[in-house]
Scaffold this active site. Structure first.
Site, PDB file in Angstrom:
ATOM      1  N   GLU A   1      56.536  16.093   5.514  1.00  0.00           N
ATOM      2  CA  GLU A   1      57.981  16.257   5.498  1.00  0.00           C
ATOM      3  C   GLU A   1      58.709  14.935   5.712  1.00  0.00           C
ATOM      4  O   GLU A   1      59.734  14.685   5.081  1.00  0.00           O
ATOM      5  CB  GLU A   1      58.391  17.283   6.564  1.00  0.00           C
ATOM      6  CG  GLU A   1      59.825  17.727   6.462  1.00  0.00           C
ATOM      7  CD  GLU A   1      60.123  18.923   7.355  1.00  0.00           C
ATOM      8  OE1 GLU A   1      61.178  18.904   8.010  1.00  0.00           O
ATOM      9  OE2 GLU A   1      59.325  19.868   7.388  1.00  0.00           O
TER      10      GLU A   1
ATOM     11  N   SER B   1      58.557  18.421  12.683  1.00  0.00           N
ATOM     12  CA  SER B   1      57.541  19.081  11.856  1.00  0.00           C
ATOM     13  C   SER B   1      57.022  18.080  10.829  1.00  0.00           C
ATOM     14  O   SER B   1      57.794  17.588  10.009  1.00  0.00           O
ATOM     15  CB  SER B   1      58.135  20.295  11.150  1.00  0.00           C
ATOM     16  OG  SER B   1      58.552  21.264  12.092  1.00  0.00           O
TER      17      SER B   1
ATOM     18  N   ARG C   1      63.961  22.401   2.345  1.00  0.00           N
ATOM     19  CA  ARG C   1      63.812  21.031   2.844  1.00  0.00           C
ATOM     20  C   ARG C   1      64.002  20.000   1.737  1.00  0.00           C
ATOM     21  O   ARG C   1      63.348  18.962   1.714  1.00  0.00           O
ATOM     22  CB  ARG C   1      62.463  20.819   3.526  1.00  0.00           C
ATOM     23  CG  ARG C   1      62.199  21.724   4.702  1.00  0.00           C
ATOM     24  CD  ARG C   1      63.222  21.534   5.824  1.00  0.00           C
ATOM     25  NE  ARG C   1      63.031  22.574   6.835  1.00  0.00           N
ATOM     26  CZ  ARG C   1      63.656  23.752   6.826  1.00  0.00           C
ATOM     27  NH1 ARG C   1      64.536  24.018   5.868  1.00  0.00           N
ATOM     28  NH2 ARG C   1      63.435  24.641   7.750  1.00  0.00           N
TER      29      ARG C   1
END
Length: 403
Positions: free
Chosen positions: A394, A291, A168
């Site tokens: 995130e 998420s 990520r």
């Protein structure tokens, strides 16, 4: 029309007003808009689909730039396959809706991104975040990325080696942070490198590999089986729908979102929404940033302190050392710290965990950014108290401190 608010542009539907909103429809226009903001010394936010960001309720006193270019091209013209090389290059402009690109590639018989079906956002944002799901990451198929370098004021072509892809993250995202969830002094909330277009190297094949057990179970096959990419795409969309991990297609009825996604994929998403929920009414489980927390990657010593039944997977430590660490599940930590599906800080709160997935923080219809931030901090503090692990958000948090 007046300028939109971030609530108009983001999948979670919160955020304050915008001083100046610009939607360039040319490559030069994108560069000029970025240059104008930088020359004036005002905050710059280059926004894609608005799916991976949480913005304060306060006014944003700068430029918000959304690339209106959405062309997809195949430089190789999908020529007949010769020899053993089945590589096909696809180029997409940064403003292209990500799922539009996936649908395009699957329809053309190309393998490599079908597992990433349904992820909200744009092509430009996909390489910043290195989006991933169901056994695939964008990093696996990127050939090159054309960017505007705000430092040197030049167009540059970056290779995968230049991009330093990780879990990520990428060199693009890293340029925005000095530490996890801690913005850099100069380039935030937009990276030093602004994506203009991405070229992908895909495989000319009507089938793909089912890489993940969850997906294999949904399809009724063994992991490693090759199936038609369309079947894989359909299964991914169904699994994501079951978790509420898709955007609400109703958002494209907004005047600020019209034209940003192909009507064919919008219509298909609306039909799927009706088949899942029985109606096309807004689905508040989908009013989220996706998420919200990254799966923590811990040292072996830190992972040893977790309960025996906590998920554990080998993964490189995020410090760039190359040393092996242990990845665990943020969703598991959240649930086992006592924050179950549908949790809210108080009864009737406007923000809550999704009723389908503990990793999604959702706007139940009238939440503010402050409501979402309060929920996030409550979860972070609870998980840290229970397990000694501080969850890292995130989404890009603008005007909100979620360290």
């Amino acid at each position: 029309m007046t300028s939109p608010t971030f609530a108009d542009l983001t999948t979670i539907g919160v955020g304050g007003s915008i001083a100046r909103f610009i939607e360039p429809d040319s490559r030069v226009g994108v560069i000029e808009a970025v240059e104008d903001a930088d020359d004036r010394g005002v905050p710059l936010c280059v926004i894609g689909g608005g799916s991976n960001m949480l913005v304060s309720d306060e006014p944003f006193m700068g430029f918000v730039v959304r690339d209106a270019r959405r062309s997809i091209g195949v430089p190789d013209e999908v020529a007949p396959v010769e020899g053993d090389d089945r590589t096909v290059h696809v180029n997409a402009e940064a403003g292209t809706n990500w799922d539009d690109l996936v649908e395009f590639c699957v329809r053309l018989g190309l393998e490599g991104v079908e597992g990433l079906s349904g992820i909200p956002g744009t092509v430009g944002a996909s390489v910043v975040q290195n989006i991933g799901a169901y056994g695939q990451e964008v990093a696996d198929s990127v050939d090159s990325v054309e960017v505007w370098d705000r430092e040197t004021k030049k167009v540059v072509e970056l290779t995968p080696a230049d991009l330093h892809f990780g879990y990520r993250t990428s060199a693009l995202k890293s340029s925005m942070y000095q530490a996890p969830a801690t913005p850099a002094d100069k380039y935030f909330p937009t990276p030093r490198y602004v994506v203009l277009s991405v070229t992908f190297a895909l495989r000319h094949s009507a089938t793909g590999v089912v890489n993940v057990g969850q997906l294999a179970r949904a399809l009724g096959v063994e992991t490693g089986t090759r199936l038609e990419t369309q079947a894989i795409r359909d299964a991914v969309l169904a699994v994501r729908a079951g978790k509420g991990m898709l955007e609400d297609p109703n958002r494209y009825a907004s005047p600020w979102m019209r034209g940003t996604k192909d009507t064919r994929t919008i219509d298909a998403a609306m039909e799927a929404l009706k088949s899942v929920n029985g109606s096309t009414d807004p689905d508040y489980n989908r009013h989220s940033c996706g998420s919200f927390f990254m799966n923590p990657v811990l040292t072996a010593e830190a992972a040893a302190k977790l309960p025996e039944d906590a998920p554990r997977f080998a993964a490189p430590l995020p410090d760039g050392s190359g040393a092996q660490g242990v990845k665990t599940s943020a969703a598991w930590l959240i649930d086992h710290a006592g924050f179950h599906k549908g949790f809210a800080v108080h009864e009737g709160a406007a923000a809550s965990l999704s009723t389908l997935h503990t990793l999604a923080l959702t706007n139940r219809g009238s939440a503010t950014a402050a409501d979402v931030a309060e929920l996030a901090r409550t979860v972070q503090n609870g998980v840290e108290s229970a397990f000694g692990v501080r969850l890292v958000p995130e989404p890009v948090a603008i005007g909100i401190d979620l360290r």
